[in-house]
Every structure is written in structure tokens, then in C-alpha cells.
Write a protein that holds these residues in place. Structure first.
Motif, PDB file in Angstrom:
ATOM      1  N   ILE A 130      -5.342   1.864   3.869  1.00 56.64           N
ATOM      2  CA  ILE A 130      -6.264   1.077   3.046  1.00 56.64           C
ATOM      3  C   ILE A 130      -6.417   1.778   1.700  1.00 56.64           C
ATOM      4  N   MET A 145      -4.745  -3.474   1.849  1.00 53.94           N
ATOM      5  CA  MET A 145      -3.965  -2.710   2.813  1.00 53.94           C
ATOM      6  C   MET A 145      -2.490  -2.881   2.478  1.00 53.94           C
ATOM      7  N   ILE A 169      -0.257  -6.186   2.409  1.00 47.90           N
ATOM      8  CA  ILE A 169      -0.297  -7.089   3.560  1.00 47.90           C
ATOM      9  C   ILE A 169      -1.700  -7.647   3.800  1.00 47.90           C
ATOM     10  N   TRP A 170      -2.718  -7.089   3.087  1.00 44.15           N
ATOM     11  CA  TRP A 170      -4.085  -7.557   3.348  1.00 44.15           C
ATOM     12  C   TRP A 170      -4.954  -7.383   2.114  1.00 44.15           C
ATOM     13  N   LYS A 171      -6.020  -8.168   2.083  1.00 50.19           N
ATOM     14  CA  LYS A 171      -6.993  -8.163   0.995  1.00 50.19           C
ATOM     15  C   LYS A 171      -8.395  -8.039   1.594  1.00 50.19           C
ATOM     16  N   ASP A 172      -9.260  -7.279   0.944  1.00 51.60           N
ATOM     17  CA  ASP A 172     -10.643  -7.084   1.410  1.00 51.60           C
ATOM     18  C   ASP A 172     -10.721  -6.496   2.814  1.00 51.60           C
ATOM     19  N   SER A 195       2.493 -10.008   0.162  1.00 48.18           N
ATOM     20  CA  SER A 195       3.117 -10.689   1.295  1.00 48.18           C
ATOM     21  C   SER A 195       2.402 -11.991   1.641  1.00 48.18           C
ATOM     22  N   TYR A 212      -0.302   1.649   7.881  1.00 47.03           N
ATOM     23  CA  TYR A 212      -0.865   0.651   6.970  1.00 47.03           C
ATOM     24  C   TYR A 212      -2.152   1.168   6.328  1.00 47.03           C
ATOM     25  N   GLU A 231       2.151 -13.068   4.535  1.00 43.21           N
ATOM     26  CA  GLU A 231       1.512 -12.852   5.825  1.00 43.21           C
ATOM     27  C   GLU A 231       1.405 -11.352   6.106  1.00 43.21           C
ATOM     28  N   PRO A 232       0.464 -10.891   6.902  1.00 50.12           N
ATOM     29  CA  PRO A 232      -0.526 -11.677   7.647  1.00 50.12           C
ATOM     30  C   PRO A 232      -1.635 -12.270   6.767  1.00 50.12           C
ATOM     31  N   TYR A 233      -1.929 -11.603   5.611  1.00 50.46           N
ATOM     32  CA  TYR A 233      -2.878 -12.244   4.681  1.00 50.46           C
ATOM     33  C   TYR A 233      -2.080 -13.229   3.826  1.00 50.46           C
TER      34      TYR A 233
END
Length: 269
Positions: free
Chosen positions: A193, A165, A159-162, A210, A191, A212-214
Motif C-alpha cells: 500500500i 495498492m 491494482i487498487w484505489k483507497d 489495471s 502488494y 481489475e480487481p479495481y
């Protein structure tokens, strides 16, 4: 005025038929429209993008984590719909001193159905909510019967980068993965890391990025392919994995097609 119990087991006194509703949750904003009370929604967040043709003219009160308290007060709502995870606690606590705030807490499909039913009661659309829950329940039962995957492939859902996550246990996304017959590679909750070393150690067969959110794009696939050259990697529609309201109407067909693509990919080896 009727008293309702939200998903945090809080008692909330609400006008019998609220006509000035503020939604601080994108998926629940769409739900309000699909239940037939969109005309009563007077405020939403900037992330409330569905239904597109209807939300453009509604007052935006900021983001889910940084909504504008003064702007909300000026709208004088008779109901605010929030979410434990998506909205920030301090802001919600400030709002509930002046307005009725009904808070959802979603971590699986069951709690999602409960939310839909309760919101239906809140806004006087109990029958419409009941029909929606019945349809979605039947849809997911049908998905369970398809069993289109030959085995439970291990997956990481990013769901996230940098930092990187992923969606872990005790999340709505986890429940959707399970119902797609995919096994989460991480045993961590919420979630977690992960660094590159841990991703390689978990060695998932499938990586889902995904939207989103990223906003993962096709260009990010190569980055993950360098880490795990043997994994099946693709970008997926984050709304259809994480929006726990009426957008679930579109989720079943999407998951069936995803299963077909996964099956086709692994049949080549």
C-alpha cells in the motif's frame, strides 16, 4: 486412483478422469475449457467470466474469497481446483476434508506453465496442455527478441484505489512487467500500500492502472496526473497482466502494442 502433487507440494488423490470439476479460479476455469474439458465443469465463481458463452449456465458458488461451502458440497465434485493467493485458506481447508482439492501457487511465468501442464495431467489432457505451454513459451521468447523499448522505464502498476495498492516483487504481474522490459519502481514484495507521498517519492516514469480487481477507468488518469504530471499514465487490461492460464494467448500482442505506445510517447520528448 492416481495421486498428484499440487504446487504447494501436497499429495492429492484424484479420480482418473474427473467429470465433476469445480474451479475457484477464473483464469483456471478458462483453461479447463481451452483444454477441452469444459463439459465437466459443474461449478465456478461469479468472477469466472471466460469463455463468456460457456460459463453463463454453470452453477456459481460465490466469490473467490467467499465461496459457498454448502453449495459446493451439494455439487459433489470429484475435483476442486483452487489457488493459494486467490482463495481463502480456511474455506479450502474445509473443502479438502471431503473432496480432492488441487491448489496452484503462481508467482511467475514458469510456475504458470507448470500449472497448465499439471492441470492437463489431472483432467486427461496432457497433450493439449503440452502444446499450449510450448506455444506460450515461443510467444514470450519472441517478445524478448523484439526489444522495442529504448530503455527500461520505471513503472508502478496499480491494482487498487483507497488505499492505493500496487503489484510488487514476487508476483505474476511483476514477471510480466519484467518481460515487457519495464522496471518496477517499488522494491516491496507482494502488494504494498502506497500513500501519495510515497508515490511521488518513487517517481515512476509510467503508471499503469489495471482494469481489475479495481475497475480503473480513463477518469482516474487525471487524479494520477496531478500527482505525477510528467508520467505516462494509461489504463491497461488487467486480465492480460494477471490471468496466468490460457488467456496468455492474448497477452503477447497486447504487450507488443503497449511497448509501441510507450516508445511513441517518450520519443516526443
Amino acid at each position: 486412483m492416481p495421486i498428484y502433487t499440487d504446487q504447494l507440494n501436497r499429495k492429492v488423490e484424484v479420480t482418473e478422469f474427473p467429470t465433476r470439476i469445480i474451479s475457484l479460479v477464473p483464469s483456471q476455469t478458462e483453461l479447463l475449457f481451452d483444454l477441452g474439458v469444459g463439459q465437466n465443469v459443474v461449478g465456478i465463481t461469479k468472477y469466472c467470466i471466460h469463455p463468456k458463452k460457456n460459463v453463463k449456465k454453470i452453477v456459481k458458488v460465490g466469490g473467490t474469497k467467499d465461496f459457498d461451502i454448502d453449495k459446493i458440497i451439494a455439487l459433489n465434485p470429484d475435483l476442486i481446483i483452487a489457488n493459494k493467493e486467490e482463495n481463502y485458506k480456511e474455506g479450502v481447508e474445509q473443502l479438502e476434508k471431503q473432496f480432492p482439492v488441487w491448489i496452484s501457487d503462481i508467482n511467475d511465468l514458469k510456475s504458470s506453465f507448470e500449472m497448465i501442464s499439471e492441470v492437463g495431467k489431472l483432467v486427461g489432457k496432457q497433450k493439449e496442455a503440452k502444446n499450449l505451454v510450448y506455444k506460450l513459451n515461443q510467444d514470450f521468447k519472441e517478445l524478448a527478441k523484439t526489444d522495442s523499448l529504448p530503455e527500461r522505464y520505471k513503472v508502478l502498476y496499480f491494482i487498487w484505489k483507497d488505499p492505493f495498492m500496487v503489484a510488487g516483487k514476487d508476483t505474476f504481474i511483476q514477471d510480466i512487467l519484467e518481460r515487457t522490459n519495464l522496471e518496477n519502481s517499488t522494491t516491496s514484495t507482494r502488494y504494498p500500500i502506497l500513500d501519495e507521498e510515497k508515490i511521488k517519492e518513487l517517481n515512476p516514469q509510467i503508471i499503469l492502472l489495471s482494469s481489475e480487481p479495481y475497475p480503473f477507468k480513463e477518469k482516474h488518469i487525471q487524479e494520477f496526473a496531478q500527482m505525477l504530471p510528467n508520467a505516462y499514465i494509461r489504463v491497461v487490461d488487467g486480465e492480460l497482466f494477471s490471468w496466468y492460464g490460457s488467456r496468455l494467448n492474448y497477452t503477447i500482442d497486447y504487450l507488443k502494442n503497449l511497448q509501441k505506445d510507450i516508445k511513441l510517447h517518450f520519443s516526443k520528448f
